[in-house]
Motif scaffolding. Structure first.
Motif, PDB file in Angstrom:
ATOM      1  N   SER A  12       0.861  -1.192   0.000  1.00 33.28           N
ATOM      2  CA  SER A  12       0.000   0.000   0.000  1.00 33.28           C
ATOM      3  C   SER A  12       0.891   1.233   0.000  1.00 33.28           C
ATOM      4  O   SER A  12       1.269   1.744  -1.047  1.00 33.28           O
ATOM      5  N   ALA A  14       3.439   1.912   3.118  1.00 31.50           N
ATOM      6  CA  ALA A  14       4.674   1.598   3.840  1.00 31.50           C
ATOM      7  C   ALA A  14       5.543   0.609   3.053  1.00 31.50           C
ATOM      8  O   ALA A  14       6.769   0.790   2.949  1.00 31.50           O
ATOM      9  N   GLU A  33       1.681  -9.013  -1.790  1.00 34.08           N
ATOM     10  CA  GLU A  33       0.434  -8.282  -1.483  1.00 34.08           C
ATOM     11  C   GLU A  33      -0.745  -9.244  -1.666  1.00 34.08           C
ATOM     12  O   GLU A  33      -0.851  -9.908  -2.698  1.00 34.08           O
ATOM     13  N   ARG A  39      -3.946  -1.806  -4.860  1.00 37.86           N
ATOM     14  CA  ARG A  39      -5.283  -1.379  -4.428  1.00 37.86           C
ATOM     15  C   ARG A  39      -5.467   0.109  -4.675  1.00 37.86           C
ATOM     16  O   ARG A  39      -4.720   0.926  -4.166  1.00 37.86           O
ATOM     17  N   PHE A  43      -9.320   7.124   1.023  1.00 37.23           N
ATOM     18  CA  PHE A  43      -9.601   8.534   1.240  1.00 37.23           C
ATOM     19  C   PHE A  43      -8.388   9.394   0.877  1.00 37.23           C
ATOM     20  O   PHE A  43      -7.353   8.898   0.484  1.00 37.23           O
ATOM     21  N   SER A 123      -0.215 -14.348   0.143  1.00 36.00           N
ATOM     22  CA  SER A 123      -0.041 -13.900   1.524  1.00 36.00           C
ATOM     23  C   SER A 123       0.842 -14.904   2.256  1.00 36.00           C
ATOM     24  O   SER A 123       0.823 -16.109   1.953  1.00 36.00           O
ATOM     25  N   ASP A 282       1.228   0.963   9.668  1.00 38.63           N
ATOM     26  CA  ASP A 282       0.034   0.610  10.453  1.00 38.63           C
ATOM     27  C   ASP A 282       0.192  -0.718  11.193  1.00 38.63           C
ATOM     28  O   ASP A 282      -0.388  -0.906  12.256  1.00 38.63           O
ATOM     29  N   THR A 288      -5.584   4.030  12.110  1.00 38.82           N
ATOM     30  CA  THR A 288      -6.691   4.195  11.148  1.00 38.82           C
ATOM     31  C   THR A 288      -6.861   5.641  10.693  1.00 38.82           C
ATOM     32  O   THR A 288      -6.328   6.034   9.684  1.00 38.82           O
ATOM     33  N   THR A 294      -0.287   7.915   7.064  1.00 43.79           N
ATOM     34  CA  THR A 294       0.419   7.807   5.790  1.00 43.79           C
ATOM     35  C   THR A 294       1.772   8.512   5.871  1.00 43.79           C
ATOM     36  O   THR A 294       2.796   7.962   5.447  1.00 43.79           O
TER      37      THR A 294
HETATM   38  C1  LIG Z   1      -7.587   0.404  -0.044  1.00 40.87           C
HETATM   39  C2  LIG Z   1      -7.249   1.142   1.229  1.00 40.87           C
HETATM   40  C3  LIG Z   1      -8.090   2.190   1.639  1.00 40.87           C
HETATM   41  C4  LIG Z   1      -7.801   2.874   2.822  1.00 40.87           C
HETATM   42  N1  LIG Z   1      -8.668   3.861   3.205  1.00 40.87           N
HETATM   43  C5  LIG Z   1      -8.525   4.420   4.428  1.00 40.87           C
HETATM   44  C6  LIG Z   1      -9.515   5.315   4.930  1.00 40.87           C
HETATM   45  O1  LIG Z   1     -10.528   5.614   4.265  1.00 40.87           O
HETATM   46  N2  LIG Z   1      -9.335   5.844   6.171  1.00 40.87           N
HETATM   47  C7  LIG Z   1      -8.220   5.522   6.931  1.00 40.87           C
HETATM   48  O2  LIG Z   1      -8.091   6.017   8.048  1.00 40.87           O
HETATM   49  N3  LIG Z   1      -7.258   4.678   6.474  1.00 40.87           N
HETATM   50  C8  LIG Z   1      -7.394   4.091   5.257  1.00 40.87           C
HETATM   51  N4  LIG Z   1      -6.458   3.196   4.813  1.00 40.87           N
HETATM   52  C9  LIG Z   1      -5.251   2.960   5.638  1.00 40.87           C
HETATM   53  C10 LIG Z   1      -4.110   3.934   5.279  1.00 40.87           C
HETATM   54  O3  LIG Z   1      -3.717   3.721   3.965  1.00 40.87           O
HETATM   55  C11 LIG Z   1      -2.935   3.665   6.230  1.00 40.87           C
HETATM   56  O4  LIG Z   1      -3.305   4.089   7.537  1.00 40.87           O
HETATM   57  C12 LIG Z   1      -1.634   4.394   5.950  1.00 40.87           C
HETATM   58  O5  LIG Z   1      -1.498   4.786   4.618  1.00 40.87           O
HETATM   59  C13 LIG Z   1      -0.415   3.519   6.354  1.00 40.87           C
HETATM   60  O6  LIG Z   1      -0.227   2.586   5.368  1.00 40.87           O
HETATM   61  P1  LIG Z   1       0.350   1.113   5.519  1.00 40.87           P
HETATM   62  O7  LIG Z   1       0.992   0.834   4.216  1.00 40.87           O
HETATM   63  O8  LIG Z   1       1.112   0.961   6.770  1.00 40.87           O
HETATM   64  O9  LIG Z   1      -0.943   0.191   5.721  1.00 40.87           O
HETATM   65  P2  LIG Z   1      -2.182  -0.048   4.752  1.00 40.87           P
HETATM   66  O10 LIG Z   1      -2.425   1.121   3.879  1.00 40.87           O
HETATM   67  O11 LIG Z   1      -3.309  -0.533   5.573  1.00 40.87           O
HETATM   68  O12 LIG Z   1      -1.699  -1.206   3.761  1.00 40.87           O
HETATM   69  C14 LIG Z   1      -1.550  -2.546   4.105  1.00 40.87           C
HETATM   70  C15 LIG Z   1      -1.424  -3.352   2.826  1.00 40.87           C
HETATM   71  O13 LIG Z   1      -1.180  -4.695   3.177  1.00 40.87           O
HETATM   72  C16 LIG Z   1      -2.039  -5.537   2.456  1.00 40.87           C
HETATM   73  N5  LIG Z   1      -2.242  -6.751   3.234  1.00 40.87           N
HETATM   74  C17 LIG Z   1      -3.049  -6.932   4.310  1.00 40.87           C
HETATM   75  N6  LIG Z   1      -2.929  -8.187   4.778  1.00 40.87           N
HETATM   76  C18 LIG Z   1      -2.012  -8.802   3.987  1.00 40.87           C
HETATM   77  C19 LIG Z   1      -1.480 -10.109   3.973  1.00 40.87           C
HETATM   78  N7  LIG Z   1      -1.866 -11.036   4.843  1.00 40.87           N
HETATM   79  N8  LIG Z   1      -0.545 -10.401   3.015  1.00 40.87           N
HETATM   80  C20 LIG Z   1      -0.147  -9.466   2.099  1.00 40.87           C
HETATM   81  N9  LIG Z   1      -0.654  -8.217   2.080  1.00 40.87           N
HETATM   82  C21 LIG Z   1      -1.568  -7.892   3.012  1.00 40.87           C
HETATM   83  C22 LIG Z   1      -3.289  -4.704   2.241  1.00 40.87           C
HETATM   84  O14 LIG Z   1      -4.066  -5.186   1.162  1.00 40.87           O
HETATM   85  C23 LIG Z   1      -2.696  -3.339   1.975  1.00 40.87           C
HETATM   86  O15 LIG Z   1      -2.374  -3.167   0.631  1.00 40.87           O
HETATM   87  C24 LIG Z   1      -6.673   2.506   3.627  1.00 40.87           C
HETATM   88  C25 LIG Z   1      -5.831   1.459   3.207  1.00 40.87           C
HETATM   89  C26 LIG Z   1      -6.109   0.772   2.033  1.00 40.87           C
HETATM   90  C27 LIG Z   1      -5.206  -0.371   1.611  1.00 40.87           C
END
Ligand SMILES: Cc1cc2nc3c(=O)[nH]c(=O)nc-3n(C[C@H](O)[C@H](O)[C@H](O)COP(=O)(O)OP(=O)(O)OC[C@H]3O[C@@H](n4cnc5c(N)ncnc54)[C@H](O)[C@@H]3O)c2cc1C
Length: 389
Positions: A12, A14, A33, A39, A43, A123, A282, A288, A294
């Protein structure tokens, strides 16, 4: 250099950001992923303060992010007939630069996809650490061995569950749920966000790009996280009978290609790594909504990669330094998320009136610059080490 082969779970924000830096430092990252493709949707996410902007600058993507920014205006609180009650300046909601989460993910992915192996639709199903590496099995692909594994797989991280234990030990529900999706064809929109509230329920419609954000108060709910239809039913039930444009928003939800639903929860975990496995974004310190997640993910990915590079791949040194550097910063950002639910969706009519009065006060020029500083404070609370670019 040791430990060159790094598996990252999650593509996503990170995950790709870490892959970006690792590749530049001569590591060999693979990103797995669970979704079948990158994806889209989600927002608008914002960057604020010098630390966020400096990392985007170091990545060389600041101009591209600016070119895609939403240019959102004020957040206008409306009554059930759509009349303005109060307004909050754009900076408070959208920071210095705001972009759709999906657009940001795409920018970083495009910068890395030719040099990094991305495996979609899979996964991790087990992790076994040995003295020399981590043996990994997958739900679909053949088993492989990596030197290090990083969980960047979000609030419901599989890497965290497999390494540290059940999610319930680490996830703290803050009493709210958030739901977002795009609603492209809504007529009569300008670039302002509009927010309508009834006690415990908030519905907001974004301008231009017309993203919606629904935030409602609720105790923890039982539902299948992989079943959006079930989640949509929860949202439909919760918003039944609500005024303003809400029924149109709910109708649009059923057709939305990018529906997102989750609890507003924080991740609290004592340590961000165990042996050769570490958590990022995250997965390790998520919040959240309203937790600057982000920006936090982007900054911490830079620090984690920078420390691995500085330690010549020695994960014992690098993971310890990474945690020392970012822990307090991440906790400060998480704290800001505690206000997001109550602010966007006060539980009582009195709470809504009080919040609106506060909105009015915040828009006075003197107070607004004070509150801008306050919202930037958490995002800026890190002395960014100067890693090689
Ligand atoms: C489609 C989407 C929409 C979002 N919309 C919002 C929102 O409206 N409001 C809000 O507060 N936050 C939202 N978020 C979360 C926000 O993007 C994160 O808080 C922030 O950007 C930190 O990102 P991150 O990469 O740590 O985690 P995330 O953005 O949550 O990304 C985690 C990624 O890991 C993937 N994943 C999950 N489990 C597995 C697994 N078992 N194996 C492989 N991959 C896996 C997910 O599909 C995702 O692509 C959303 C995340 C996504 C993926």
């Amino acid at each position: 250099m040791t430990n060159r082969n790094v598996l990252i779970s999650g593509a996503s924000i990170a995950g790709p950001a870490l892959a970006f830096w690792l590749r530049r430092y001569g590591f060999n990252p693979t990103v797995v992923e669970r979704a079948p493709a990158l994806r889209e949707g989600g927002f608008a996410v914002d960057f604020r303060g010098p630390v966020h902007l400096e990392v985007l600058r170091r990545m060389g993507i600041l101009d591209e992010v600016r070119a895609k920014q939403t240019d959102a205006g004020e957040m206008i609180v409306v009554d059930r007939d759509g009349r303005r009650l109060a307004g909050l300046p754009a900076y408070f909601i959208s920071g210095e630069v705001e972009i759709l989460r999906g657009d940001l993910s795409r920018i970083i992915y495009d910068r890395t996809k030719d040099e990094v192996e991305y495996v979609f639709g899979d996964s991790i199903s087990s992790l076994t650490e040995t003295p020399d590496g981590v043996e990994v099995t997958f739900e679909r692909g053949a088993p492989r061995t990596f030197d290090l594994v990083i969980g960047a797989d979000g609030l419901h991280s599989a890497v965290r569950r497999l390494t540290f234990g059940a999610e319930s030990r680490f996830l703290r529900h803050l009493g709210y749920y958030v739901c977002g999706f795009s609603m492209p064809d809504h007529p009569g929109l300008d670039n302002h966000n509009r927010l309508y509230n009834e006690p415990g329920r908030g519905a907001s419609l974004g301008g231009v790009e017309a993203g919606t954000l629904l935030v409602f108060a609720s105790d923890p709910l039982e539902y299948d996280r992989r079943d959006p239809q079930q989640q949509m039913k929860i949202v439909e039930r919760t918003y039944a009978g609500m005024g303003w444009e809400t029924s149109k928003i709910i109708d649009a939800m059923w057709a939305a290609p990018d529906f997102y639903f989750d609890s507003i929860s924080q991740v609290h975990i004592d340590r961000l790594s165990r042996g050769r496995i570490a958590l990022l974004g995250d997965a390790g310190y998520g919040a959240t909504c309203g937790g600057l997640g982000t920006g936090l993910a982007i900054v911490c990915a830079h620090v984690l990669a920078g420390e691995l590079h500085a330690a010549d791949g020695d994960h014992r040194v690098a993971f310890r330094r990474y945690e020392e550097i970012i822990r307090e910063y991440a906790t400060g950002c998480q704290k800001t998320s505690e206000n997001a639910g109550p602010f966007l969706s006060p539980r009582t009519a009195f709470g809504i009136r009080r919040r609106n009065l506060m909105y009015k006060a915040l828009s006075s020029p003197r107070l607004s610059s004070f509150f801008n500083k306050l919202t930037t404070k958490a995002a800026s609370g890190l002395r960014l080490p100067d890693y090689p670019r």
